[in-house]
Each structure stands twice: as C-alpha cells, then as structure tokens.
Design a protein around this motif. Structure first.
Motif, PDB file in Angstrom:
ATOM      1  N   GLN A  36       0.931  -1.529  -0.325  1.00 20.92           N
ATOM      2  CA  GLN A  36      -0.265  -0.066  -0.067  1.00 20.92           C
ATOM      3  C   GLN A  36       0.516   1.821  -0.388  1.00 20.92           C
ATOM      4  N   GLN A  37       1.536   1.182   0.787  1.00 18.44           N
ATOM      5  CA  GLN A  37       2.590   2.508   0.683  1.00 18.44           C
ATOM      6  C   GLN A  37       3.481   2.533  -0.657  1.00 18.44           C
ATOM      7  N   LYS A  38       3.549   1.337  -1.163  1.00 15.69           N
ATOM      8  CA  LYS A  38       4.298   1.666  -2.951  1.00 15.69           C
ATOM      9  C   LYS A  38       3.547   2.061  -3.983  1.00 15.69           C
ATOM     10  N   ARG A  39       2.260   1.397  -3.496  1.00 17.60           N
ATOM     11  CA  ARG A  39       0.204   2.672  -4.525  1.00 17.60           C
ATOM     12  C   ARG A  39       1.123   3.776  -4.221  1.00 17.60           C
ATOM     13  N   ALA A  40       1.112   4.328  -3.191  1.00 14.43           N
ATOM     14  CA  ALA A  40       0.653   5.816  -2.742  1.00 14.43           C
ATOM     15  C   ALA A  40       1.849   6.899  -3.159  1.00 14.43           C
TER      16      ALA A  40
END
Length: 109
Positions: A36-40
C-alpha cells in the motif's frame, strides 16, 4: 504422569509464544502495509510527473487532455472549448502520452 508431561511441555514453549505474533506481524507488514505504501508513492510520483498534453482519466472516469497545471490543480479539456479544473489527486491514470498520440496520428494518415 500425564500432568507432568503437560507441565514440562508448556515450560519449553515460551519462545514459541513470542515467535508466532512476530511472524504474524511480519506477514501483515510485507503483504498489506508495504504494498500500500508503494502504491501511494507511485501515485504521488505519477501526479507530480503530469505534463501539458497528457491524456488522462480521472477517478470519476472522465477522459481528457491536460491543458494547464498548477501546484494543486489540473485544467483538463474534455471537449473542444470545455475545460474543467480538477485537483491533482483526482487524476487516476494516464491513457496515452504525447509521443503515443502523435504516433497514432501518423499511423492513421
């Protein structure tokens, strides 16, 4: 005798009581939080890399061409003479780049 075996078995399992919650925490981190952090961060980098002439789609599904950019907003032309102002966070994805659009125009002529 069975009671003494149970008491001895529970004494040797103290480290296993710590390993299991730590393993669950690592699984949650690597399979849920980190992606999720990578997508953000990818979405933020994409929105910062927008340029005039990009064909985009908003999160509402509106297709258009980027006409003007400011720090927080994007002006999108959705039809000839129809311009709409969107927040940068409302841009979902890029449909085609300037080079792809010019290559398609050359291919059709």
């Amino acid at each position: 005798m069975f009671l003494t075996l149970l008491l001895q078995a529970s004494g040797g399992m103290d480290y296993m009581q710590l390993v299991f919650p730590i393993a669950i925490g690592l699984v949650v981190y690597f399979f849920m939080i980190r992606p999720q952090q990578k997508r953000a961060s990818d979405a933020k980098a994409f929105r910062q890399s927008l340029a005039k002439g990009s064909r985009i789609v908003t999160i509402g599904g509106l297709h258009g061409l980027v006409i003007d950019l400011t720090e927080d907003t994007v002006v999108v032309e959705v039809d000839r003479g129809t311009k709409l102002r969107f927040d940068r966070s409302a841009i979902a994805r890029e449909v085609g780049t300037k080079t792809n659009a010019s290559a398609e125009a050359i291919a059709t002529t």
